[in-house]
Design a protein around this motif. Sequence first.
Motif, PDB file in Angstrom:
ATOM      1  N   ALA A 177      68.701 103.110 -24.015  1.00 29.20           N
ATOM      2  CA  ALA A 177      67.901 104.335 -24.074  1.00 29.20           C
ATOM      3  C   ALA A 177      66.481 104.051 -24.556  1.00 29.20           C
ATOM      4  O   ALA A 177      65.509 104.569 -24.001  1.00 29.20           O
ATOM      5  N   GLY A 178      66.355 103.206 -25.589  1.00 33.81           N
ATOM      6  CA  GLY A 178      65.031 102.874 -26.096  1.00 33.81           C
ATOM      7  C   GLY A 178      64.213 102.099 -25.087  1.00 33.81           C
ATOM      8  O   GLY A 178      63.004 102.323 -24.941  1.00 33.81           O
ATOM      9  N   GLY A 179      64.854 101.173 -24.374  1.00 35.89           N
ATOM     10  CA  GLY A 179      64.141 100.413 -23.353  1.00 35.89           C
ATOM     11  C   GLY A 179      63.632 101.301 -22.238  1.00 35.89           C
ATOM     12  O   GLY A 179      62.496 101.155 -21.779  1.00 35.89           O
ATOM     13  N   ASN A 180      64.458 102.232 -21.793  1.00 30.01           N
ATOM     14  CA  ASN A 180      64.027 103.165 -20.742  1.00 30.01           C
ATOM     15  C   ASN A 180      62.878 104.049 -21.215  1.00 30.01           C
ATOM     16  O   ASN A 180      61.966 104.358 -20.451  1.00 30.01           O
ATOM     17  N   ALA A 181      62.935 104.452 -22.491  1.00 33.25           N
ATOM     18  CA  ALA A 181      61.852 105.286 -23.030  1.00 33.25           C
ATOM     19  C   ALA A 181      60.535 104.514 -23.073  1.00 33.25           C
ATOM     20  O   ALA A 181      59.471 105.046 -22.734  1.00 33.25           O
ATOM     21  N   LEU A 182      60.598 103.252 -23.481  1.00 34.95           N
ATOM     22  CA  LEU A 182      59.382 102.444 -23.535  1.00 34.95           C
ATOM     23  C   LEU A 182      58.820 102.188 -22.141  1.00 34.95           C
ATOM     24  O   LEU A 182      57.598 102.164 -21.946  1.00 34.95           O
ATOM     25  N   ARG A 183      59.691 101.998 -21.163  1.00 36.18           N
ATOM     26  CA  ARG A 183      59.241 101.781 -19.793  1.00 36.18           C
ATOM     27  C   ARG A 183      58.524 103.006 -19.239  1.00 36.18           C
ATOM     28  O   ARG A 183      57.655 102.894 -18.369  1.00 36.18           O
ATOM     29  N   ALA A 184      58.912 104.190 -19.732  1.00 34.29           N
ATOM     30  CA  ALA A 184      58.330 105.425 -19.214  1.00 34.29           C
ATOM     31  C   ALA A 184      56.954 105.735 -19.790  1.00 34.29           C
ATOM     32  O   ALA A 184      56.280 106.647 -19.320  1.00 34.29           O
ATOM     33  N   LEU A 185      56.526 104.997 -20.809  1.00 33.50           N
ATOM     34  CA  LEU A 185      55.226 105.269 -21.429  1.00 33.50           C
ATOM     35  C   LEU A 185      54.090 104.946 -20.461  1.00 33.50           C
ATOM     36  O   LEU A 185      54.090 103.896 -19.822  1.00 33.50           O
ATOM     37  N   PRO A 186      53.109 105.831 -20.341  1.00 32.32           N
ATOM     38  CA  PRO A 186      51.956 105.549 -19.465  1.00 32.32           C
ATOM     39  C   PRO A 186      51.073 104.468 -20.071  1.00 32.32           C
ATOM     40  O   PRO A 186      50.637 104.588 -21.223  1.00 32.32           O
ATOM     41  N   ALA A 193      49.655  97.826 -27.829  1.00 34.03           N
ATOM     42  CA  ALA A 193      50.114  98.539 -26.639  1.00 34.03           C
ATOM     43  C   ALA A 193      50.779  97.591 -25.652  1.00 34.03           C
ATOM     44  O   ALA A 193      51.834  97.909 -25.076  1.00 34.03           O
ATOM     45  N   LEU A 194      50.216  96.417 -25.463  1.00 35.86           N
ATOM     46  CA  LEU A 194      50.817  95.445 -24.553  1.00 35.86           C
ATOM     47  C   LEU A 194      52.136  94.915 -25.098  1.00 35.86           C
ATOM     48  O   LEU A 194      53.067  94.650 -24.339  1.00 35.86           O
ATOM     49  N   ILE A 195      52.224  94.760 -26.407  1.00 35.05           N
ATOM     50  CA  ILE A 195      53.482  94.339 -27.019  1.00 35.05           C
ATOM     51  C   ILE A 195      54.573  95.367 -26.759  1.00 35.05           C
ATOM     52  O   ILE A 195      55.712  95.024 -26.400  1.00 35.05           O
ATOM     53  N   VAL A 196      54.242  96.641 -26.931  1.00 32.64           N
ATOM     54  CA  VAL A 196      55.217  97.710 -26.695  1.00 32.64           C
ATOM     55  C   VAL A 196      55.716  97.669 -25.249  1.00 32.64           C
ATOM     56  O   VAL A 196      56.912  97.834 -24.981  1.00 32.64           O
ATOM     57  N   LEU A 197      54.811  97.407 -24.304  1.00 34.41           N
ATOM     58  CA  LEU A 197      55.185  97.383 -22.897  1.00 34.41           C
ATOM     59  C   LEU A 197      55.972  96.128 -22.530  1.00 34.41           C
ATOM     60  O   LEU A 197      56.714  96.129 -21.541  1.00 34.41           O
ATOM     61  N   ALA A 198      55.812  95.050 -23.313  1.00 35.23           N
ATOM     62  CA  ALA A 198      56.529  93.805 -23.007  1.00 35.23           C
ATOM     63  C   ALA A 198      57.912  93.754 -23.634  1.00 35.23           C
ATOM     64  O   ALA A 198      58.732  92.907 -23.249  1.00 35.23           O
ATOM     65  N   ILE A 199      58.197  94.616 -24.579  1.00 36.29           N
ATOM     66  CA  ILE A 199      59.479  94.566 -25.287  1.00 36.29           C
ATOM     67  C   ILE A 199      60.684  94.861 -24.384  1.00 36.29           C
ATOM     68  O   ILE A 199      61.696  94.137 -24.457  1.00 36.29           O
ATOM     69  N   PRO A 200      60.683  95.887 -23.517  1.00 36.91           N
ATOM     70  CA  PRO A 200      61.896  96.202 -22.748  1.00 36.91           C
ATOM     71  C   PRO A 200      62.449  95.047 -21.915  1.00 36.91           C
ATOM     72  O   PRO A 200      63.659  94.777 -22.002  1.00 36.91           O
ATOM     73  N   PRO A 201      61.661  94.340 -21.096  1.00 39.08           N
ATOM     74  CA  PRO A 201      62.271  93.244 -20.324  1.00 39.08           C
ATOM     75  C   PRO A 201      62.772  92.104 -21.197  1.00 39.08           C
ATOM     76  O   PRO A 201      63.778  91.460 -20.864  1.00 39.08           O
ATOM     77  N   LEU A 202      62.112  91.849 -22.321  1.00 37.74           N
ATOM     78  CA  LEU A 202      62.585  90.798 -23.224  1.00 37.74           C
ATOM     79  C   LEU A 202      63.892  91.200 -23.890  1.00 37.74           C
ATOM     80  O   LEU A 202      64.821  90.386 -24.023  1.00 37.74           O
ATOM     81  N   LEU A 203      63.986  92.456 -24.325  1.00 41.57           N
ATOM     82  CA  LEU A 203      65.230  92.958 -24.901  1.00 41.57           C
ATOM     83  C   LEU A 203      66.374  92.872 -23.897  1.00 41.57           C
ATOM     84  O   LEU A 203      67.472  92.410 -24.227  1.00 41.57           O
ATOM     85  N   ALA A 204      66.111  93.311 -22.688  1.00 38.86           N
ATOM     86  CA  ALA A 204      67.151  93.308 -21.659  1.00 38.86           C
ATOM     87  C   ALA A 204      67.602  91.894 -21.339  1.00 38.86           C
ATOM     88  O   ALA A 204      68.800  91.638 -21.173  1.00 38.86           O
ATOM     89  N   GLY A 205      66.657  90.949 -21.254  1.00 34.12           N
ATOM     90  CA  GLY A 205      67.022  89.578 -20.941  1.00 34.12           C
ATOM     91  C   GLY A 205      67.868  88.940 -22.030  1.00 34.12           C
ATOM     92  O   GLY A 205      68.872  88.270 -21.746  1.00 34.12           O
TER      93      GLY A 205
END
Length: 243
Positions: free
Chosen positions: A63-72, A94-106
């Motif tokens: 859920a958190g990863g999807n929320a971060l991906r949705a951020l403009p 801001a770039l760190i926040v956007l890079a977290i979801p794929p790293l978490l998922a991996g």
Amino acid sequence: MIFADALEWLLSPANWSGPTSIPTRVGVHLLYCLAAVLGASAIAVPLGLWIGHTGRGGTVLVAGGNALRALPTLGLVTLLYLLLGGGQAGVVIALIVLAIPPLLAGAYAGVQDVDRGVVDAARGMGMTGSQVLWRVELPNALPLLLGGVRNATLQVVATASVAAYVGIETLGRPLLDGLRVLDYGQFVGGAVLIALLAVALDLLLAGVGRLLVPKGLTLGTRRRKGKLSATAAAQREVRGSKA
């Protein structure tokens, strides 16, 4: 015509010297990407490994990863830039926040994908939880973990361009300036540079992955794929004979 103008802009000597030259902007772009990926890795990789190892918090992670991906992207960069009083910190965060979801998922998917029989065998040998994680699960999770790093890097390379909107000389500056004065050759030239940088970094990380992933793991993966292919072929032959 546009591509000819883009080639002319790329080959112009004026764009290869000075504080706003192409090499300078490539360096700034790379610096922001490196800072973002390293910062996100320090947060996301340990967290993803822990969640994958313990099995706790998987739902919250998704859920958190999807929320971060949705951020403009542009809105987040601008907001943090203003909240932090300008400077580079807001853009990096801001770039760190956007890079977290794929790293978490991996990291999470890599640990979850490890054969449970191997994990049970390690526990049966008397390994502690931390030993199982670092000696068994992490080496086996490397392919998916490095895949997350590659995805995060490509995303950051693309989104770091928006830093030009707050006055930072990344490779997004040619895009912004080109649109402002309707110079489509400069716009396409900037887009080509970003694409080439993304491809170069992806190839570099792919090479690093080949060096880091244990050869036995790679061979095991190939053997599993070979067995699956052979099984599928046998099933097709059986269906054909029945027909």
